[in-house]
Design a protein around this motif. Structure first.
Motif, mmCIF file in Angstrom:
data_model
loop_
_atom_site.group_PDB
_atom_site.id
_atom_site.type_symbol
_atom_site.label_atom_id
_atom_site.label_comp_id
_atom_site.label_asym_id
_atom_site.label_seq_id
_atom_site.Cartn_x
_atom_site.Cartn_y
_atom_site.Cartn_z
ATOM 1 N N GLY A 115 -43.742 -88.863 22.530
ATOM 2 C CA GLY A 115 -42.525 -88.444 23.212
ATOM 3 C C GLY A 115 -41.413 -88.222 22.213
ATOM 4 N N LEU A 116 -40.182 -88.194 22.702
ATOM 5 C CA LEU A 116 -39.016 -87.955 21.858
ATOM 6 C C LEU A 116 -38.367 -89.294 21.540
ATOM 7 C CD1 LEU A 116 -37.577 -85.464 20.695
ATOM 8 C CD2 LEU A 116 -35.998 -85.583 22.632
ATOM 9 N N GLN A 117 -38.353 -89.642 20.231
ATOM 10 C CA GLN A 117 -37.882 -90.959 19.813
ATOM 11 C C GLN A 117 -36.575 -90.881 19.028
ATOM 12 O OE1 GLN A 117 -40.219 -93.189 16.838
ATOM 13 N NE2 GLN A 117 -39.955 -95.012 18.110
ATOM 14 N N THR A 118 -35.647 -91.782 19.352
ATOM 15 C CA THR A 118 -34.420 -91.903 18.552
ATOM 16 C C THR A 118 -34.797 -92.534 17.220
ATOM 17 O OG1 THR A 118 -33.906 -94.057 19.556
ATOM 18 C CG2 THR A 118 -32.948 -92.110 20.588
ATOM 19 N N ALA A 119 -34.207 -92.009 16.113
ATOM 20 C CA ALA A 119 -34.729 -92.361 14.792
ATOM 21 C C ALA A 119 -33.755 -93.060 13.851
ATOM 22 C CB ALA A 119 -35.252 -91.088 14.098
ATOM 23 N N GLU A 120 -32.460 -93.132 14.195
ATOM 24 C CA GLU A 120 -31.480 -93.737 13.286
ATOM 25 C C GLU A 120 -30.598 -94.721 14.047
ATOM 26 O OE1 GLU A 120 -29.772 -90.636 10.331
ATOM 27 O OE2 GLU A 120 -30.277 -89.537 12.161
ATOM 28 N N ASP A 121 -30.329 -95.864 13.421
ATOM 29 C CA ASP A 121 -29.481 -96.875 14.055
ATOM 30 C C ASP A 121 -28.016 -96.427 14.082
ATOM 31 O OD1 ASP A 121 -31.716 -98.442 14.305
ATOM 32 O OD2 ASP A 121 -31.242 -99.763 12.621
ATOM 33 N N ALA A 122 -27.300 -96.951 15.088
ATOM 34 C CA ALA A 122 -25.854 -96.719 15.223
ATOM 35 C C ALA A 122 -25.510 -95.228 15.211
ATOM 36 C CB ALA A 122 -25.092 -97.462 14.135
ATOM 37 N N ARG A 123 -26.112 -94.503 16.135
ATOM 38 C CA ARG A 123 -25.895 -93.055 16.207
ATOM 39 C C ARG A 123 -25.789 -92.587 17.661
ATOM 40 N NH1 ARG A 123 -24.954 -93.698 11.640
ATOM 41 N NH2 ARG A 123 -25.720 -92.579 9.782
ATOM 42 N N PHE A 124 -25.124 -91.429 17.821
ATOM 43 C CA PHE A 124 -25.122 -90.723 19.098
ATOM 44 C C PHE A 124 -26.327 -89.786 19.122
ATOM 45 C CE2 PHE A 124 -20.618 -91.797 18.755
ATOM 46 C CZ PHE A 124 -20.318 -92.192 20.049
ATOM 47 N N TYR A 125 -26.986 -89.699 20.261
ATOM 48 C CA TYR A 125 -28.113 -88.782 20.435
ATOM 49 C C TYR A 125 -27.771 -87.842 21.577
ATOM 50 C CZ TYR A 125 -30.578 -91.795 17.254
ATOM 51 O OH TYR A 125 -30.937 -92.498 16.130
ATOM 52 N N GLY A 160 -27.631 -99.995 23.975
ATOM 53 C CA GLY A 160 -27.846 -98.554 23.946
ATOM 54 C C GLY A 160 -28.291 -98.026 25.290
ATOM 55 N N GLY A 161 -28.133 -96.717 25.460
ATOM 56 C CA GLY A 161 -28.532 -96.074 26.700
ATOM 57 C C GLY A 161 -29.934 -95.507 26.629
ATOM 58 N N TRP A 196 -25.691 -93.415 23.175
ATOM 59 C CA TRP A 196 -25.356 -94.117 21.933
ATOM 60 C C TRP A 196 -26.339 -95.268 21.815
ATOM 61 C CZ3 TRP A 196 -22.729 -94.685 17.442
ATOM 62 C CH2 TRP A 196 -22.603 -95.980 16.918
ATOM 63 N N GLN A 197 -26.858 -95.506 20.615
ATOM 64 C CA GLN A 197 -27.751 -96.639 20.398
ATOM 65 C C GLN A 197 -27.382 -97.369 19.111
ATOM 66 O OE1 GLN A 197 -31.919 -95.491 20.695
ATOM 67 N NE2 GLN A 197 -31.822 -95.770 22.906
ATOM 68 N N VAL A 198 -27.265 -98.691 19.206
ATOM 69 C CA VAL A 198 -27.038 -99.508 18.028
ATOM 70 C C VAL A 198 -28.331 -99.609 17.222
ATOM 71 C CG1 VAL A 198 -26.448 -101.823 17.196
ATOM 72 C CG2 VAL A 198 -25.167 -100.817 19.087
ATOM 73 N N LYS A 199 -29.421 -99.868 17.916
ATOM 74 C CA LYS A 199 -30.728 -99.954 17.270
ATOM 75 C C LYS A 199 -31.623 -98.858 17.849
ATOM 76 C CE LYS A 199 -32.489 -104.082 16.950
ATOM 77 N NZ LYS A 199 -33.227 -105.320 17.341
ATOM 78 N N ALA A 200 -32.111 -97.981 16.999
ATOM 79 C CA ALA A 200 -32.916 -96.845 17.458
ATOM 80 C C ALA A 200 -34.373 -97.241 17.675
ATOM 81 C CB ALA A 200 -32.828 -95.707 16.446
ATOM 82 N N GLY A 201 -35.118 -96.312 18.322
ATOM 83 C CA GLY A 201 -36.542 -96.533 18.548
ATOM 84 C C GLY A 201 -37.000 -96.203 19.953
ATOM 85 N N THR A 202 -36.061 -95.853 20.844
ATOM 86 C CA THR A 202 -36.390 -95.520 22.229
ATOM 87 C C THR A 202 -37.180 -94.209 22.297
ATOM 88 O OG1 THR A 202 -34.483 -96.682 23.134
ATOM 89 C CG2 THR A 202 -35.391 -94.898 24.465
ATOM 90 N N ILE A 203 -38.186 -94.176 23.176
ATOM 91 C CA ILE A 203 -39.023 -92.986 23.331
ATOM 92 C C ILE A 203 -38.935 -92.471 24.770
ATOM 93 C CG2 ILE A 203 -41.370 -92.048 23.209
ATOM 94 C CD1 ILE A 203 -41.998 -94.217 21.133
ATOM 95 N N PHE A 204 -38.504 -91.198 24.929
ATOM 96 C CA PHE A 204 -38.477 -90.511 26.220
ATOM 97 C C PHE A 204 -39.762 -89.681 26.348
ATOM 98 C CE2 PHE A 204 -34.072 -91.174 25.088
ATOM 99 C CZ PHE A 204 -33.414 -91.417 26.289
#
Length: 394
Positions: free
Chosen positions: A63-73, A105-106, A321-329
């Motif tokens: 899926g689509l994963q957030t890859a960097e901490d403390a970032r807006f996606y 994070g959301g 916004w996520q403080v710690k990345a790694g979420t997968i949609f």
């Protein structure tokens, strides 16, 4: 009879409309546009295609994963056909996995109209949207599933507290909005909330309001208890001091009254002191109960039978916004058919079965690696101590 039922079921699925579906196979970057809204301030995060560390089938679970901490996606994808949900059920469903053990994070999606922006690169946090749905976590205080309707320039939050999942596994979120102005939220195919759009959001004026002419009677007694008139304060009660000189304290032998002043024993709490006197409380015979402000019909109330409906659905958006990345949609579907969404839910069922086993394997491998590293460190430490002892003996 079974054949008839089967044919009816197939007929229902055949007439179902799937407006959008995304499994993030192939070149997902050709379908999704990254916003440039946060580029200038350097807080824009980038996505990557990944199944994560644990999964059932790597290809199918990518899926689509957030890859960097403390970032807006922030990214958006067009819905092939701009559609209205007037007179139809609207179902938004997707999978999400907070593999990073999310702390803040959301993980929600937005459905936006055609006039939300002129270019998807301009998608930003305050862009107009119709619906926002999905989990939001921040510390221990925020662990909720958002259901927000954008209407008349205001984003209306659901008044109910809908909990979300916070573990490191894939979960399925489903929102069903019906043309009778009702809704239902499912998590992992289980009903968790539902009701009326009119009752659970402040999108219309309430049916009733407090009567502005009604006043609480001046003689209304709403205290269920009263001081006992027969209870009297004991004589000398107020003369009991809160502190008394410590009877165990002794004047120091080297104390000099002329230079040190008159010695006074330190004080301690008086065990005989019971605080300010209060009369005993007894049931109040005049108690009438809590006064309830009467309500009247609200003259400003205007029912809206189309609270559920929007003229345009043109984009699917991620804006978090996520403080710690790694979420997968993954496995996003928008349809007018609950049955079609249930068919898609089979993808989550397959993922659910296999990822827990792989998670356990990963955790065990990490535990063993940590144990081996600890043993190696201890051996190196002992070896170093031995060498130092030999040098000392020489």
């Amino acid at each position: 009879m079974k054949t008839c039922v089967l044919l009816l079921g197939l007929c229902a699925l055949a007439t179902a409309k799937v407006y959008y579906q995304e499994t993030f196979d192939g070149d997902w970057t050709s379908r999704w546009t990254m916003s440039t809204a946060k580029d200038a301030e350097g807080t824009a995060g980038h996505f990557r295609a990944s199944a994560g560390k644990w999964y059932n089938n790597k290809e199918q679970d990518t899926g689509l994963q957030t890859a960097e901490d403390a970032r807006f996606y922030i990214a958006a994808a067009p819905i092939p056909e701009d559609f209205s949900n007037k007179g139809k059920t609207l179902v938004l469903q997707y999978q999400i996995k907070h593999e990073q053990n999310i702390d803040c994070g959301g993980g929600y999606l937005k459905l936006l109209p055609a006039d939300a922006f002129t270019d998807a690169k301009l998608f930003k946090p305050d862009s107009k949207y119709n619906l926002m749905f999905g989990p939001d976590v921040c510390g221990t205080s925020t662990k909720k599933t958002h259901v927000i309707f954008g209407r008349d320039g205001t984003n209306h939050l659901v008044k109910k507290d809908i909990k979300c999942e916070t573990d490191q596994f894939t979960h399925l979120y489903t929102l069903i909005v019906k043309p009778d102005n009702t809704y239902e939220v499912l998590i992992d195919n289980v009903h968790v909330e539902g009701g009326s759009l009119e009752d659970d959001w402040d999108m219309v004026e309430p049916k009733e309001i407090l009567d502005p002419e009604a006043k609480k009677p001046s003689d209304w007694v709403d205290d269920p208890q009263m001081d006992d008139p027969e209870d009297k304060k004991p004589e000398g009660y107020d003369a009991i001091p809160a502190l008394i000189p410590d009877p165990e304290a002794k004047k120091p032998e080297d104390w000099d009254d002329e230079t040190d002043g008159e010695w006074e024993a330190p004080t301690i709490d008086n065990p005989a002191y019971k605080g300010p006197w209060k009369a005993r409380r007894i049931p109040n015979p005049a108690y009438k109960g809590a006064w309830v402000h009467p309500k009247i019909a609200n003259p400003a109330y205007k029912p809206n039978p189309e609270l559920y409906a929007y003229e345009s659905f043109k984009y699917v958006g991620i804006e978090i916004w996520q403080v710690k990345a790694g979420t997968i949609f993954d496995n996003i579907i928008i349809t007018d058919s609950v049955e079609e969404a249930k068919e898609w839910a089979a993808k989550w069922e397959a993922t659910k079965k296999g990822e827990k086993a792989m998670y356990d394997q990963v955790q065990e491998a990490e535990r063993k690696a940590a144990e081996e590293a600890r043993k190696k460190e201890e051996e190196e430490h002992k070896s170093k101590e031995g060498e130092e002892e030999e040098e000392e003996e020489e």
